[in-house]
Write an enzyme that holds these catalytic residues in place. Sequence first.
Site, PDB file in Angstrom:
ATOM      1  N   CYS A   2       1.022  -1.315  -0.078  1.00 49.14           N
ATOM      2  CA  CYS A   2       0.187   0.063  -0.050  1.00 49.14           C
ATOM      3  C   CYS A   2       0.887   1.233  -0.115  1.00 49.14           C
ATOM      4  O   CYS A   2       2.160   1.086   0.502  1.00 49.14           O
ATOM      5  CB  CYS A   2      -0.835   0.344   1.381  1.00 49.14           C
ATOM      6  SG  CYS A   2      -1.686  -1.491   1.260  1.00 49.14           S
ATOM      7  N   ARG A  27       5.247   0.029  -5.958  1.00 57.06           N
ATOM      8  CA  ARG A  27       5.203  -0.919  -4.672  1.00 57.06           C
ATOM      9  C   ARG A  27       4.331  -1.899  -4.921  1.00 57.06           C
ATOM     10  O   ARG A  27       4.476  -2.904  -4.191  1.00 57.06           O
ATOM     11  CB  ARG A  27       4.712   0.052  -3.657  1.00 57.06           C
ATOM     12  CG  ARG A  27       5.633   1.212  -3.341  1.00 57.06           C
ATOM     13  CD  ARG A  27       4.966   2.212  -2.281  1.00 57.06           C
ATOM     14  NE  ARG A  27       4.745   1.699  -1.037  1.00 57.06           N
ATOM     15  CZ  ARG A  27       5.521   1.788  -0.035  1.00 57.06           C
ATOM     16  NH1 ARG A  27       6.551   2.487   0.073  1.00 57.06           N
ATOM     17  NH2 ARG A  27       4.962   1.143   1.078  1.00 57.06           N
ATOM     18  N   TRP A  75      -3.048  -2.740  -1.491  1.00 57.88           N
ATOM     19  CA  TRP A  75      -2.553  -4.065  -1.819  1.00 57.88           C
ATOM     20  C   TRP A  75      -3.216  -4.993  -0.863  1.00 57.88           C
ATOM     21  O   TRP A  75      -2.853  -5.059   0.362  1.00 57.88           O
ATOM     22  CB  TRP A  75      -1.057  -4.124  -1.688  1.00 57.88           C
ATOM     23  CG  TRP A  75      -0.200  -5.503  -2.387  1.00 57.88           C
ATOM     24  CD1 TRP A  75      -0.066  -5.598  -3.472  1.00 57.88           C
ATOM     25  CD2 TRP A  75       0.123  -6.666  -1.454  1.00 57.88           C
ATOM     26  NE1 TRP A  75       0.689  -6.976  -3.544  1.00 57.88           N
ATOM     27  CE2 TRP A  75       0.513  -7.459  -2.236  1.00 57.88           C
ATOM     28  CE3 TRP A  75       0.014  -6.996  -0.072  1.00 57.88           C
ATOM     29  CZ2 TRP A  75       1.205  -8.657  -1.983  1.00 57.88           C
ATOM     30  CZ3 TRP A  75       0.613  -8.250   0.323  1.00 57.88           C
ATOM     31  CH2 TRP A  75       1.263  -8.927  -0.436  1.00 57.88           C
ATOM     32  N   ASN A 101      -1.807   2.270   5.689  1.00 64.72           N
ATOM     33  CA  ASN A 101      -0.944   1.092   5.370  1.00 64.72           C
ATOM     34  C   ASN A 101      -0.668   0.486   6.725  1.00 64.72           C
ATOM     35  O   ASN A 101      -0.530   0.997   7.616  1.00 64.72           O
ATOM     36  CB  ASN A 101       0.302   1.715   4.990  1.00 64.72           C
ATOM     37  CG  ASN A 101       0.318   2.402   3.600  1.00 64.72           C
ATOM     38  OD1 ASN A 101      -0.577   2.403   2.935  1.00 64.72           O
ATOM     39  ND2 ASN A 101       1.364   2.790   3.175  1.00 64.72           N
ATOM     40  N   GLY A 102      -0.598  -0.646   6.614  1.00 66.64           N
ATOM     41  CA  GLY A 102      -0.292  -1.694   7.874  1.00 66.64           C
ATOM     42  C   GLY A 102      -1.452  -2.647   7.974  1.00 66.64           C
ATOM     43  O   GLY A 102      -2.279  -2.674   7.105  1.00 66.64           O
ATOM     44  N   GLU A 480      19.466 -16.583  -6.533  1.00 66.27           N
ATOM     45  CA  GLU A 480      18.793 -15.312  -7.102  1.00 66.27           C
ATOM     46  C   GLU A 480      18.193 -15.431  -8.673  1.00 66.27           C
ATOM     47  O   GLU A 480      17.565 -14.878  -8.860  1.00 66.27           O
ATOM     48  CB  GLU A 480      19.972 -14.146  -6.799  1.00 66.27           C
ATOM     49  CG  GLU A 480      19.520 -12.746  -7.412  1.00 66.27           C
ATOM     50  CD  GLU A 480      18.411 -12.176  -6.729  1.00 66.27           C
ATOM     51  OE1 GLU A 480      17.728 -12.829  -5.619  1.00 66.27           O
ATOM     52  OE2 GLU A 480      18.052 -11.140  -7.247  1.00 66.27           O
ATOM     53  N   LYS A 484      14.804 -14.331  -9.890  1.00 70.09           N
ATOM     54  CA  LYS A 484      14.577 -13.351 -10.660  1.00 70.09           C
ATOM     55  C   LYS A 484      13.580 -13.971 -11.857  1.00 70.09           C
ATOM     56  O   LYS A 484      12.576 -13.283 -12.219  1.00 70.09           O
ATOM     57  CB  LYS A 484      15.710 -12.802 -11.279  1.00 70.09           C
ATOM     58  CG  LYS A 484      16.474 -11.776 -10.728  1.00 70.09           C
ATOM     59  CD  LYS A 484      15.939 -10.273 -10.569  1.00 70.09           C
ATOM     60  CE  LYS A 484      15.543  -9.961  -9.420  1.00 70.09           C
ATOM     61  NZ  LYS A 484      15.391 -10.359  -8.091  1.00 70.09           N
ATOM     62  N   GLU A 487      10.142 -14.377 -10.458  1.00 69.02           N
ATOM     63  CA  GLU A 487       9.124 -13.169 -10.091  1.00 69.02           C
ATOM     64  C   GLU A 487       8.574 -12.237 -11.289  1.00 69.02           C
ATOM     65  O   GLU A 487       7.355 -11.917 -11.376  1.00 69.02           O
ATOM     66  CB  GLU A 487      10.196 -12.192  -9.530  1.00 69.02           C
ATOM     67  CG  GLU A 487      10.392 -12.319  -7.989  1.00 69.02           C
ATOM     68  CD  GLU A 487      11.531 -11.205  -7.646  1.00 69.02           C
ATOM     69  OE1 GLU A 487      12.599 -11.040  -8.097  1.00 69.02           O
ATOM     70  OE2 GLU A 487      11.456 -10.535  -6.608  1.00 69.02           O
ATOM     71  N   HIS A 503      20.494 -36.514  -5.679  1.00 64.14           N
ATOM     72  CA  HIS A 503      19.678 -36.788  -4.665  1.00 64.14           C
ATOM     73  C   HIS A 503      18.028 -36.589  -4.931  1.00 64.14           C
ATOM     74  O   HIS A 503      17.545 -36.403  -4.090  1.00 64.14           O
ATOM     75  CB  HIS A 503      20.216 -36.119  -3.492  1.00 64.14           C
ATOM     76  CG  HIS A 503      21.589 -36.564  -2.921  1.00 64.14           C
ATOM     77  ND1 HIS A 503      22.057 -37.628  -2.876  1.00 64.14           N
ATOM     78  CD2 HIS A 503      22.762 -35.758  -2.992  1.00 64.14           C
ATOM     79  CE1 HIS A 503      23.314 -37.771  -2.487  1.00 64.14           C
ATOM     80  NE2 HIS A 503      23.750 -36.525  -2.805  1.00 64.14           N
ATOM     81  N   LYS A 602       6.839  -4.301  -3.875  1.00 61.99           N
ATOM     82  CA  LYS A 602       8.207  -3.969  -3.720  1.00 61.99           C
ATOM     83  C   LYS A 602       8.975  -3.940  -2.149  1.00 61.99           C
ATOM     84  O   LYS A 602       9.658  -4.256  -1.713  1.00 61.99           O
ATOM     85  CB  LYS A 602       8.535  -2.518  -4.260  1.00 61.99           C
ATOM     86  CG  LYS A 602       9.722  -1.752  -4.093  1.00 61.99           C
ATOM     87  CD  LYS A 602      10.871  -2.434  -5.149  1.00 61.99           C
ATOM     88  CE  LYS A 602      12.048  -1.902  -4.978  1.00 61.99           C
ATOM     89  NZ  LYS A 602      12.981  -3.001  -5.580  1.00 61.99           N
TER      90      LYS A 602
HETATM   91  C1  G6P Z   1       9.952  -8.014  -1.784  1.00 59.29           C
HETATM   92  C2  G6P Z   1      10.383  -7.777  -3.170  1.00 59.29           C
HETATM   93  C3  G6P Z   1      11.824  -8.482  -3.196  1.00 59.29           C
HETATM   94  C4  G6P Z   1      12.791  -8.012  -1.880  1.00 59.29           C
HETATM   95  C5  G6P Z   1      12.165  -8.433  -0.691  1.00 59.29           C
HETATM   96  C6  G6P Z   1      13.030  -7.867   0.367  1.00 59.29           C
HETATM   97  O1  G6P Z   1       9.495  -9.331  -1.785  1.00 59.29           O
HETATM   98  O2  G6P Z   1       9.616  -8.173  -4.083  1.00 59.29           O
HETATM   99  O3  G6P Z   1      12.426  -7.926  -4.687  1.00 59.29           O
HETATM  100  O4  G6P Z   1      13.877  -8.698  -2.209  1.00 59.29           O
HETATM  101  O5  G6P Z   1      10.778  -8.032  -0.622  1.00 59.29           O
HETATM  102  O6  G6P Z   1      12.859  -6.287   0.453  1.00 59.29           O
HETATM  103  P1  G6P Z   1      13.785  -5.652   1.331  1.00 59.29           P
HETATM  104  O7  G6P Z   1      13.200  -4.155   0.785  1.00 59.29           O
HETATM  105  O8  G6P Z   1      13.753  -5.954   2.566  1.00 59.29           O
HETATM  106  O9  G6P Z   1      15.132  -5.913   0.508  1.00 59.29           O
END
Ligand code: G6P
Length: 607
Positions: A2, A27, A75, A101-102, A480, A484, A487, A503, A602
Amino acid sequence: MCGIVGFVGKQSAAPILLKGLKQLEYRGYDSAGIAVMDADGIRVEKVSGRIARLCEKTENGAAVPGSIGIGHTRWATHGAPTDVNAHPHLSNDGRFAIVHNGIIENYLALREELISDGYVFQSETDTETIVHLLEKYYDGDIKAAVMKTAARLEGSYALGILCADAPDTLYAVREASPLILGIGVGENYFASDVTALVAHTKNVIYLEDGEIAALTPGSIEVYDCTGQRLQKPISRVTWSVEAAEKGGYEHFMLKEIMEQPAAVKAALAPRLHEGEIRLDDFELSEETLRSVSKIVITACGSAYYAGCSGRYAIEKLCHIPVQVELASELRYGEPMVDEHTLVLVISQSGETADTIAALKECRAHGATIIGIVNVVGSTIAKLADHTLYTWAGPEIAVATTKGFTTQLAILYLFALYVGKKLGRVEQAQYAALLRSLKLLPKRLQETIDMNYQIPALAGRYASQSLFFIGRNTDYAVALEGALKMKEISYLHAESYAAGELKHGTIALIDEGQPVIAVCCNEALCDKTLSNIVEVKARGAKVLALAFRGNKKIVSQADDVIFIPQIETVFSAALAVVPLQLLAYYAAREKGCDIDKPKNLAKSVTVE
Ligand code: G6P
């Protein structure tokens, strides 16, 4: 997650609110709304879906007159992303409108209480309880009503509040969710994120937990939770508007991938002084470091994978045991953390709820906390004993790229600093590693320049299911790389430590199965090569990632992506870049919403 904006001044509020909400789109959100007040009272407009729909509905704001208002991108957590559940929410008497927010953890009990008091709920949200509480506690003193309401709430909140009885005052209050006040000339603002403010002002006040603000066109007053007036420092934001815009790239993600050489330089250069590393305004003495029995790294998502990668560098250079813990697990575990533990808390946003909770848990066990954070003034930066900023600049795309590589740069710097202090890296090795680290930005640029063939490779390798394999530092890169891919392209991608394939996972390798093999750790290259041979024998199509000049790989893999030479311990920062690009082009080919992938946010400010 949010987003909140608020404006009070002389101009029309709605267009400013809509613009601010657009800055917060990155976000992640699924509905949006604004409330604007004029002589006729408060008017709310809200829609599920994109802000573009809200702009259409309000004729870009022209249909909602008034020069004071609040806006929100939601959100969904409590209740589906519908028009009714979208914010702002109105009190039954229409006097208050709020955005939130929250999460209000005790909302069910509050809801029952308010229903028995006769309040009628329109939505399924936890937020609506707040606006009815405001009505309940209001007796002509708005600040008192806000304070009484806040005292009833458990959980996290940043609130923007309009009251029809105060036609030129915006109210704001925060607890465990960010809110920043922007100081203009004859107008003032608030937002949950500084990116929504930089187009208007660089002068901001960071609201702290428990604080309440009252903003008029010409004044900002901040109070503590008992109503005492506070003198708050004004901070200057250094980010430019352009830094938060796309600058000619099709997507923020591509722009941010391309910005990595400059971002890593910004993270490293100010800390490297003639053969010496300096950690901003703090120092870890040899004595302090000798008392450290282990290092715990905690984070979420990509930041966690940066930690996995950093672990290898720290263990290799410092000979201190490192434990990497997902923040969402650590917060509810029995953390083996005490006053001899140094905890590295990694977070791009500095606002991730699980990471904040893990930090607090470690603090409660007596550990020293170092935050590795991008967003200046964020909660983690404030809670940590010391903060190492990554200085990556604003990262807008949901999927992190420069946030990740700058976290690695800081971890490498930290490992080298500690290793040297403890005498575990000898002078000659230290000098060589430092030279290599200084070259990282240049090598990153070469990595980007060398890999013009990635769009074509993405076309060949993107498939419904992919495997990413590697060993040691290469395994962290595989983790990672697979994240990616998942995501942003929504393709199923699994990452495996290459030695684990046999395994179980190898049972899934069939004719044509794409396997991305990260093979940049020269000491382990032959081992990973055997795994490449094993999967190829079962029909896999292998795309390998290796240092330029690695001939063995060329003879075994179907295709190879090369990166320039660098000390192996730093190789992850280069190796991840082609995998970011691979995911980007796979997602682009599929027509995905790259900067705002479905279901993701985000900054995950709720649990
Ligand atoms: C969300 C984002 C990720 C990020 C993670 C941690 O899931 O989509 O890209 O790595 O949060 O976020 P931070 O701001 O704590 O690095």
